[in-house]
Design a protein around this motif. Structure first.
Motif, PDB file in Angstrom:
ATOM      1  N   ALA A  55     -21.951  92.471  -1.303  1.00  0.00           N
ATOM      2  CA  ALA A  55     -22.393  92.826   0.040  1.00  0.00           C
ATOM      3  C   ALA A  55     -23.922  92.860   0.115  1.00  0.00           C
ATOM      4  N   HIS A  56     -24.453  92.666   1.315  1.00  0.00           N
ATOM      5  CA  HIS A  56     -25.899  92.672   1.539  1.00  0.00           C
ATOM      6  C   HIS A  56     -26.608  91.727   0.576  1.00  0.00           C
ATOM      7  N   THR A  57     -26.018  90.552   0.436  1.00  0.00           N
ATOM      8  CA  THR A  57     -26.535  89.558  -0.502  1.00  0.00           C
ATOM      9  C   THR A  57     -26.684  88.227   0.213  1.00  0.00           C
ATOM     10  N   GLY A  58     -27.887  87.919   0.642  1.00  0.00           N
ATOM     11  CA  GLY A  58     -28.142  86.628   1.249  1.00  0.00           C
ATOM     12  C   GLY A  58     -28.381  85.578   0.175  1.00  0.00           C
ATOM     13  N   ILE A  59     -27.771  84.429   0.322  1.00  0.00           N
ATOM     14  CA  ILE A  59     -27.938  83.345  -0.649  1.00  0.00           C
ATOM     15  C   ILE A  59     -29.072  82.439  -0.189  1.00  0.00           C
ATOM     16  N   GLU A  60     -30.063  82.261  -1.060  1.00  0.00           N
ATOM     17  CA  GLU A  60     -31.262  81.496  -0.724  1.00  0.00           C
ATOM     18  C   GLU A  60     -31.281  80.104  -1.335  1.00  0.00           C
ATOM     19  N   ALA A  61     -30.385  79.829  -2.281  1.00  0.00           N
ATOM     20  CA  ALA A  61     -30.332  78.501  -2.892  1.00  0.00           C
ATOM     21  C   ALA A  61     -28.995  78.320  -3.594  1.00  0.00           C
ATOM     22  N   VAL A  62     -28.529  77.080  -3.620  1.00  0.00           N
ATOM     23  CA  VAL A  62     -27.284  76.738  -4.313  1.00  0.00           C
ATOM     24  C   VAL A  62     -27.596  75.675  -5.355  1.00  0.00           C
ATOM     25  N   GLU A  63     -27.090  75.904  -6.562  1.00  0.00           N
ATOM     26  CA  GLU A  63     -27.261  74.960  -7.660  1.00  0.00           C
ATOM     27  C   GLU A  63     -25.888  74.555  -8.170  1.00  0.00           C
ATOM     28  N   PRO A  64     -25.809  73.559  -9.060  1.00  0.00           N
ATOM     29  CA  PRO A  64     -24.487  73.066  -9.484  1.00  0.00           C
ATOM     30  C   PRO A  64     -23.569  74.131 -10.078  1.00  0.00           C
ATOM     31  N   THR A  65     -24.115  75.132 -10.774  1.00  0.00           N
ATOM     32  CA  THR A  65     -23.256  76.118 -11.439  1.00  0.00           C
ATOM     33  C   THR A  65     -23.586  77.556 -11.067  1.00  0.00           C
ATOM     34  N   ARG A  66     -24.394  77.744 -10.038  1.00  0.00           N
ATOM     35  CA  ARG A  66     -24.732  79.099  -9.626  1.00  0.00           C
ATOM     36  C   ARG A  66     -25.349  79.099  -8.230  1.00  0.00           C
ATOM     37  N   ALA A  67     -25.437  80.318  -7.680  1.00  0.00           N
ATOM     38  CA  ALA A  67     -26.143  80.525  -6.415  1.00  0.00           C
ATOM     39  C   ALA A  67     -27.205  81.577  -6.652  1.00  0.00           C
TER      40      ALA A  67
END
Length: 396
Positions: free
Chosen positions: A206-218
C-alpha cells in the motif's frame, strides 16, 4: 440515398448501440455500418480470466449482427475527418474510407502507461484480448515460486491479482497501490477485501507508487525494489489520441466532450459513447470509464440519434453510477452500492452470493450483445425528411 450511420467500435457500447439503431430505424431510409478491428466481440470484463488460463468463448460479430441489417467492416480506424464526414480505415488487405452522415464514436480505451519508464517495454496488461493472451503465455512459462506484481488498486488491479492468485497458487502474487486498495469501499467491504487478499496469499504494497518497470523487478517511488518476473500494469485507462487529432473537441483526458445527449459539442454529426465520451453524470461529475458507463451512454446516444432523425423529442435517459461489482476469484466477490455523490453506502454484499451475482451480470451482458435487437420495439421508424446528402445537416 439512405442516411449513413457509422458506428466505430463493437465493444459493449458500440455493439449494443448498432443493434438498437437497426431495430428502431427503417432500413428503407438508413444504412448502418459497424467498423471494428477484431472479428469477435471481446468481453473485456473477463479478460483477467483469460489471462489466468481460463478458456473463454468469443462470439463472432458476423453472427451477432446476422439478420439485423447491420453491415460489418473488419478494419482498424486510422483517422476521422469530421469536416468531410469520412473515416479512414485499414484492413482486409487495403486502406480505404467509410463515409457517414451520423457517426457514433465508441472506440473505447486502452491501458494508461502514465509515461512510467519500462511499462511499454516490459509490463503486461489485460485491456485487450491480444495483451491478455500475451500475459497468459508468459504466465504459463513461470514455474513454482515465480513472482507476479499487479500495479493498480482499482477494479482491474484487484480483479486481476485475485484471479491470478486463485488460479495459480504456485505463484507469488503481489499488488502495488498508490493508496489503499479499495479505499472507496465501505469499511465492512474493505475488511472483506483484506480478508480475501490474506486468504489468497496476496502481498499488498500500500502507498507504493511504481516509478519504473524492469524485466525482473519494479522500482517504487522510495527506491524500493519489488521482485517481479511478471509486472501487470493496471494503473488506469487512456483513450487513443485519434479523436483529438481529428479536430473534435476533447477534454484533457482526450475523451470527446459531449452534451447531455452524447452529441459532440463541436461537431453535431458526431456522437460518442463508452470510455471515449467525456460525459457528465447526474451528480455533476464525469462518468468513470466502465462497462456501466458504456451502457448508459450508448442508450442515451442511440435515443438521441433516433429522435433527431425521426423528428421526435429527444428523451433524456439516466446517467447515474450505481456501484461496483468486484470479482475476487471465481468464488468470492464484493457488490458495493454508491449514493448520488458516488460515496459508498454502508451496506455491501460479499462472498459466494456476490460472486453468483457478478457471474449473472457477465452472462446477461454477453447474452445482450449476442442478441442486440432482442426486446426492442418492433416498429421501425422512418426518417423525418428525405435522407439526401444536402439535407443531412438539417436532420442533425
Amino acid at each position: 440515398m439512405k442516411h449513413r450511420i457509422v458506428v466505430l467500435g463493437a465493444g459493449y457500447a458500440g455493439a449494443f448501440a448498432a443493434g438498437n439503431l437497426a431495430r428502431r430505424l427503417s432500413p428503407a431510409d438508413t444504412e448502418i455500418t459497424v467498423v471494428n478491428a477484431e472479428p469477435d466481440f471481446v468481453e473485456r470484463m473477463r479478460l483477467h480470466q483469460l489471462a489466468s488460463g481460463q478458456d473463454l468463448t468469443f462470439r463472432k460479430l458476423a453472427d451477432v449482427f446476422a439478420g439485423t441489417g447491420v453491415r460489418l467492416r473488419l478494419a482498424r480506424v486510422t483517422g476521422v475527418d469530421p469536416e468531410r464526414r469520412t473515416v479512414a480505415v485499414t484492413g482486409e488487405g487495403s486502406d480505404g474510407e467509410v463515409a457517414y452522415d451520423t457517426l457514433l464514436y465508441a472506440l473505447g480505451s486502452s491501458v494508461a502507461h502514465h509515461d512510467v519508464p519500462g511499462v511499454a517495454e516490459y509490463a503486461f496488461d489485460v485491456t485487450g484480448r491480444s495483451s491478455a493472451l500475451r500475459l497468459r503465455e508468459r504466465l504459463a512459462g513461470l514455474g513454482e515460486g515465480g513472482t507476479v506484481l499487479v500495479v493498480g488498486e482499482g477494479l482491474t488491479g484487484i480483479e486481476t491479482a485475485t484471479e491470478l492468485a486463485e488460479s495459480r497458487p504456485d505463484l507469488s502474487v503481489a499488488l502495488a497501490a498508490r493508496g489503499e486498495p479499495g479505499a472507496w469501499l465501505s469499511p465492512k467491504a474493505r475488511r472483506h477485501l483484506s480478508r480475501a487478499f490474506d486468504r489468497l496469499g496476496i502481498t499488498v504494497h500500500a502507498h507504493t507508487g511504481i516509478e519504473a518497470v524492469e524485466p525482473t523487478r519494479a522500482i517504487a517511488a522510495d527506491g524500493t525494489s519489488i521482485p517481479a518476473d511478471v509486472t501487470v500494469w493496471s494503473a488506469g485507462f487512456a483513450v487513443h489520441p485519434l479523436a483529438a487529432s481529428s479536430g473534435l473537441e476533447v477534454a484533457g483526458t482526450g475523451q470527446i466532450v459531449v452534451d447531455r445527449t452524447m452529441r459532440s459539442v463541436s461537431h453535431p454529426d458526431v456522437y460518442a459513447a463508452g470510455d471515449c465520451a467525456y460525459a457528465i453524470g447526474g451528480n455533476g461529475r464525469p462518468l468513470p470509464m466502465s462497462c456501466a458507463s458504456a451502457g448508459v451512454t450508448n442508450m442515451q446516444a442511440t435515443a438521441a440519434i433516433i429522435a433527431r432523425l425521426t423528428g421526435s423529442e429527444v428523451p433524456v435517459t439516466g446517467l447515474k453510477y450505481y456501484g461496483n461489482h468486484i470479482s475476487l476469484g471465481r468464488r468470492d466477490a464484493i457488490f458495493q452500492m454508491v449514493d448520488g455523490d458516488v460515496r459508498s453506502k454502508s451496506w455491501y454484499l460479499g462472498g459466494r452470493t456476490a460472486a453468483r451475482l457478478k457471474s449473472g451480470i457477465l452472462r446477461t451482458a454477453g447474452w445482450s450483445i449476442a442478441h442486440p435487437t432482442f426486446g426492442m420495439p418492433k416498429r421501425r421508424h422512418r426518417l423525418a425528411t428525405a435522407p439526401d446528402r444536402a439535407g443531412v445537416r438539417a436532420l442533425a
